[in-house]
Design a protein around this motif. Structure first.
Motif, PDB file in Angstrom:
ATOM      1  N   CYS A   1     -10.625   8.186  -3.832  1.00  0.00           N
ATOM      2  CA  CYS A   1      -9.346   8.389  -3.817  1.00  0.00           C
ATOM      3  C   CYS A   1      -8.926   9.563  -3.142  1.00  0.00           C
ATOM      4  CB  CYS A   1      -9.033   8.736  -5.457  1.00  0.00           C
ATOM      5  SG  CYS A   1      -9.326   7.396  -6.548  1.00  0.00           S
ATOM      6  N   TYR A   2      -9.962  10.401  -2.601  1.00  0.00           N
ATOM      7  CA  TYR A   2     -10.108  11.668  -2.051  1.00  0.00           C
ATOM      8  C   TYR A   2      -9.911  11.579  -0.369  1.00  0.00           C
ATOM      9  CZ  TYR A   2     -11.243  13.501  -6.616  1.00  0.00           C
ATOM     10  OH  TYR A   2     -11.398  13.906  -7.735  1.00  0.00           O
ATOM     11  N   SER A   3     -10.135  10.382   0.092  1.00  0.00           N
ATOM     12  CA  SER A   3     -10.207  10.262   1.754  1.00  0.00           C
ATOM     13  C   SER A   3      -8.736  10.756   2.306  1.00  0.00           C
ATOM     14  CB  SER A   3     -10.331   8.823   1.849  1.00  0.00           C
ATOM     15  OG  SER A   3      -9.257   8.135   1.570  1.00  0.00           O
ATOM     16  N   PRO A   4      -8.781  11.337   3.451  1.00  0.00           N
ATOM     17  CA  PRO A   4      -7.537  12.015   3.857  1.00  0.00           C
ATOM     18  C   PRO A   4      -6.437  10.851   4.005  1.00  0.00           C
ATOM     19  CG  PRO A   4      -9.349  12.813   5.054  1.00  0.00           C
ATOM     20  CD  PRO A   4      -9.992  12.004   4.046  1.00  0.00           C
ATOM     21  N   GLN A   5      -6.901   9.672   4.599  1.00  0.00           N
ATOM     22  CA  GLN A   5      -5.968   8.817   4.676  1.00  0.00           C
ATOM     23  C   GLN A   5      -5.305   8.148   3.469  1.00  0.00           C
ATOM     24  OE1 GLN A   5      -7.552   5.289   6.667  1.00  0.00           O
ATOM     25  NE2 GLN A   5      -5.798   4.022   6.433  1.00  0.00           N
ATOM     26  N   ARG A   6      -5.919   8.135   2.358  1.00  0.00           N
ATOM     27  CA  ARG A   6      -5.344   7.596   1.152  1.00  0.00           C
ATOM     28  C   ARG A   6      -4.643   8.656   0.638  1.00  0.00           C
ATOM     29  NH1 ARG A   6      -8.411   4.731  -3.705  1.00  0.00           N
ATOM     30  NH2 ARG A   6      -6.745   3.385  -4.415  1.00  0.00           N
ATOM     31  N   VAL A   7      -4.932  10.090   0.675  1.00  0.00           N
ATOM     32  CA  VAL A   7      -4.159  11.044   0.354  1.00  0.00           C
ATOM     33  C   VAL A   7      -2.816  11.280   0.875  1.00  0.00           C
ATOM     34  CG1 VAL A   7      -4.153  13.771  -0.035  1.00  0.00           C
ATOM     35  CG2 VAL A   7      -6.414  12.239  -0.717  1.00  0.00           C
ATOM     36  N   LEU A   8      -3.022  11.115   2.173  1.00  0.00           N
ATOM     37  CA  LEU A   8      -1.846  11.066   3.099  1.00  0.00           C
ATOM     38  C   LEU A   8      -0.953   9.933   2.760  1.00  0.00           C
ATOM     39  CD1 LEU A   8      -0.109  12.047   5.500  1.00  0.00           C
ATOM     40  CD2 LEU A   8      -1.105  10.578   6.767  1.00  0.00           C
ATOM     41  N   GLU A   9      -1.226   8.739   2.494  1.00  0.00           N
ATOM     42  CA  GLU A   9      -0.474   7.299   2.010  1.00  0.00           C
ATOM     43  C   GLU A   9       0.076   7.692   0.657  1.00  0.00           C
ATOM     44  OE1 GLU A   9      -1.425   2.958   0.511  1.00  0.00           O
ATOM     45  OE2 GLU A   9      -2.953   4.024   1.622  1.00  0.00           O
ATOM     46  N   LEU A  10      -0.528   8.325  -0.254  1.00  0.00           N
ATOM     47  CA  LEU A  10       0.309   8.453  -1.472  1.00  0.00           C
ATOM     48  C   LEU A  10       0.855   9.690  -1.469  1.00  0.00           C
ATOM     49  CD1 LEU A  10      -3.102   7.982  -3.440  1.00  0.00           C
ATOM     50  CD2 LEU A  10      -1.047   6.698  -4.026  1.00  0.00           C
ATOM     51  N   ARG A  11       1.092  10.674  -0.531  1.00  0.00           N
ATOM     52  CA  ARG A  11       1.895  11.777  -0.428  1.00  0.00           C
ATOM     53  C   ARG A  11       3.340  11.207   0.080  1.00  0.00           C
ATOM     54  NH1 ARG A  11      -0.700  15.029   3.092  1.00  0.00           N
ATOM     55  NH2 ARG A  11      -1.901  16.293   1.317  1.00  0.00           N
ATOM     56  N   ASN A  12       2.987  10.079   1.023  1.00  0.00           N
ATOM     57  CA  ASN A  12       4.143   9.614   1.427  1.00  0.00           C
ATOM     58  C   ASN A  12       5.007   8.509   0.594  1.00  0.00           C
ATOM     59  OD1 ASN A  12       4.095  10.892   3.819  1.00  0.00           O
ATOM     60  ND2 ASN A  12       3.036   9.206   4.849  1.00  0.00           N
ATOM     61  N   MET A  13       4.462   8.558  -0.812  1.00  0.00           N
ATOM     62  CA  MET A  13       5.016   7.479  -1.571  1.00  0.00           C
ATOM     63  C   MET A  13       6.092   8.351  -2.669  1.00  0.00           C
ATOM     64  SD  MET A  13       1.807   5.138  -2.188  1.00  0.00           S
ATOM     65  CE  MET A  13       2.443   4.065  -3.543  1.00  0.00           C
ATOM     66  N   LYS A  14       6.279   9.306  -2.408  1.00  0.00           N
ATOM     67  CA  LYS A  14       7.045  10.234  -3.454  1.00  0.00           C
ATOM     68  C   LYS A  14       8.341   9.306  -3.951  1.00  0.00           C
ATOM     69  CE  LYS A  14       9.264  14.696  -4.378  1.00  0.00           C
ATOM     70  NZ  LYS A  14       9.390  16.110  -3.748  1.00  0.00           N
ATOM     71  N   HIS A  15       8.694   8.553  -2.883  1.00  0.00           N
ATOM     72  CA  HIS A  15      10.390   7.857  -3.348  1.00  0.00           C
ATOM     73  C   HIS A  15       9.908   6.863  -4.135  1.00  0.00           C
ATOM     74  CE1 HIS A  15       8.492   5.740   0.117  1.00  0.00           C
ATOM     75  NE2 HIS A  15       8.838   4.763  -0.151  1.00  0.00           N
ATOM     76  N   PHE A  16       8.674   6.517  -4.340  1.00  0.00           N
ATOM     77  CA  PHE A  16       8.412   5.194  -5.588  1.00  0.00           C
ATOM     78  C   PHE A  16       8.552   5.738  -7.014  1.00  0.00           C
ATOM     79  CE2 PHE A  16       6.060   1.565  -3.072  1.00  0.00           C
ATOM     80  CZ  PHE A  16       6.448   2.167  -1.774  1.00  0.00           C
ATOM     81  N   TYR A  17       8.379   7.082  -7.247  1.00  0.00           N
ATOM     82  CA  TYR A  17       8.633   7.593  -8.308  1.00  0.00           C
ATOM     83  C   TYR A  17       9.911   7.996  -9.012  1.00  0.00           C
ATOM     84  CZ  TYR A  17       3.478   7.618  -8.077  1.00  0.00           C
ATOM     85  OH  TYR A  17       2.131   7.488  -7.897  1.00  0.00           O
TER      86      TYR A  17
END
Length: 441
Positions: free
Chosen positions: A287-303
């Motif tokens: 869960c800590y890979s830079p790519q995955r963290v960036l992807e989840l950071r950009n999903m704020k509008h999902f919440y």
């Protein structure tokens, strides 16, 4: 541990290892008692050791490999905030595609999962040394199924464990089912011939064996005719922890939450993949890979609730996933005997805490508890018998401390005597008895 051959000394070049999902133990010949076995003190006076390895981000390799801590020392290093990576539940990797993959061990180091496992076995072998001589033969415990309903992967899991054992210096490796080993432990107290159903509910698997035991059988080496049936499911303590974390903790981080309400659109549930990985020990680091963290950071509008996203990102960016898993395990233990608890999540957000009741825990675990109980009934049915034919129910394994699980299993065998073994040492004791019989010559 009781003597298995009081007439002569045992050779000292063998041991028995209970390599568990959560804890491990080792039995060796006792030089002070001819013919007897004893459990090894692995950490101080403790005869069990958490199946955990901590890789330090700093430090140099030596002859044993990268700088590491094992067992309680590994957990302590993690809890103290030392820079590095904690690995637990390594047994769960057996039979999966992860076994030969390389993972980040901290400090820019990569290590194969199989090498993590081998390093832990090497530590156990070293602790098993008698008079400075490390054993060359071993009986290893194994679950009835490493992998449910997949014989090919199950065989691959045992092969991987054997490969790891040989890699650390064991020349002869034999296996015994863990619940059968527990039956051998129970047999030491049996006053008459009995049919005992062993329920070994550990960290990774729930295993059952129906075994004929008795004082006239205890000295036999070949016990195949006494093993009437065995069965198991790959559900146990770590699965309980996962359910507790998902339903009792991660809802505060967006699990099963809905997205924002927009005109003309039905709100959608927040994607759940990240939450399942955060609740699974050997996947947390992914869960800590830079790519995955960036992807989840950009999903704020999902919440729909921005606090959920903010809390999730705090966990990912500060690498607090293992801490959440640890708190879920502590909460499970806290409610296991009845009552409620408060889960303090102040490390994520000041004042944040979650209440967990025994009822809520049971609701979260109910399906798993029923599957485990069904595996016990199936074990008896495979022997062509009924629950009323069972003379004794022997409960062992760390997860039998969950009161409602133990009660649910016992409810299927009302006429059986219920006996509780040492939750963390019964299997190792039985494996030692078996090892002494097969390696006595």
């Amino acid at each position: 541990m009781a003597s298995v051959s009081s007439s002569s000394d045992l050779p000292r070049d063998f041991c028995a290892i209970d390599f568990g999902t959560s804890n491990s133990a080792v039995a060796v010949p006792d030089p002070q008692r001819p013919g007897a076995m004893r459990l090894v003190a692995l950490e101080g006076a403790h005869t069990t050791m958490p199946t955990a390895v901590f890789y330090f981000a700093e430090g140099r390799h030596d002859a044993d490999g990268p700088p590491r801590a094992f067992g309680r020392a590994a957990v302590a290093a993690y809890e103290e905030g030392t820079d590095g990576r904690l690995m637990r539940s390594m047994k769960s990797i057996l039979g999966s595609s992860l076994i030969d993959q390389v993972t980040d061990a901290g400090g820019g180091r990569g290590v194969k999962y199989i090498d993590m496992l081998s390093g832990y076995l090497k530590r156990l072998r070293r602790q098993a040394a008698v008079d400075g001589v490390e054993p060359r033969r071993v009986v290893l415990g194994r679950p009835v199924y490493f992998v449910d309903e997949d014989p090919t992967r199950d065989a691959a899991a045992q092969h991987s464990l054997m490969t790891a054992a040989r890699a650390v210096g064991f020349e002869e490796v034999q296996f015994q089912f863990e619940p059968i080993a527990a039956a051998f432990d129970y047999e030491q107290q049996a006053q008459r011939e009995q049919l005992v159903l062993v329920a070994d509910i550990g960290g990774g698997t729930s295993d059952f064996s129906l075994v004929r035991v008795g004082p006239d059988r205890v000295s036999r080496i070949d016990r195949r005719e006494d093993i009437l049936s065995n069965h198991g499911v790959h559900i146990a303590g770590t699965d309980f922890d996962r359910h507790i974390e998902l339903t009792g903790i991660l809802r505060e981080f967006g699990y099963r939450a809905m997205g924002p309400t927009r005109a003309g659109q039905t709100p959608r549930e927040v994607p759940s993949g990240i939450y399942f990985d955060l609740a699974t020990w050997h996947l947390i680091n992914t869960c800590y890979s830079p790519q995955r963290v960036l992807e989840l950071r950009n999903m704020k509008h999902f919440y729909g609730d921005p606090r959920h996203h903010q809390r999730l990102m705090t966990v990912l960016e500060e690498r607090l996933g293992h801490e959440l898993a640890h708190r879920a395990e502590d909460a499970k233990i806290a409610v296991s005997g009845g009552g409620d608890c408060q889960i303090d999540l102040g490390l994520i957000e000041s004042g944040l805490e979650v209440a967990l009741s025994e009822r809520a825990a049971v609701d979260a675990l109910q399906a798993d508890i029923e599957r485990i109980a069904a595996a016990g009934r199936e074990t008896v049915a495979r022997a062509g018998l009924t629950p009323s034919d069972v003379d004794a129910l022997y409960l062992t394994g760390g997860s039998t401390g969950l009161r409602l699980l133990a009660e649910r299993i016992a409810a299927d065998y009302p006429s059986a005597t219920q006996v509780r073994g040492d939750r963390f040492a019964s299997v190792a004791t039985g494996l030692g008895l078996h090892a002494a019989r097969v390696f006595a010559q």
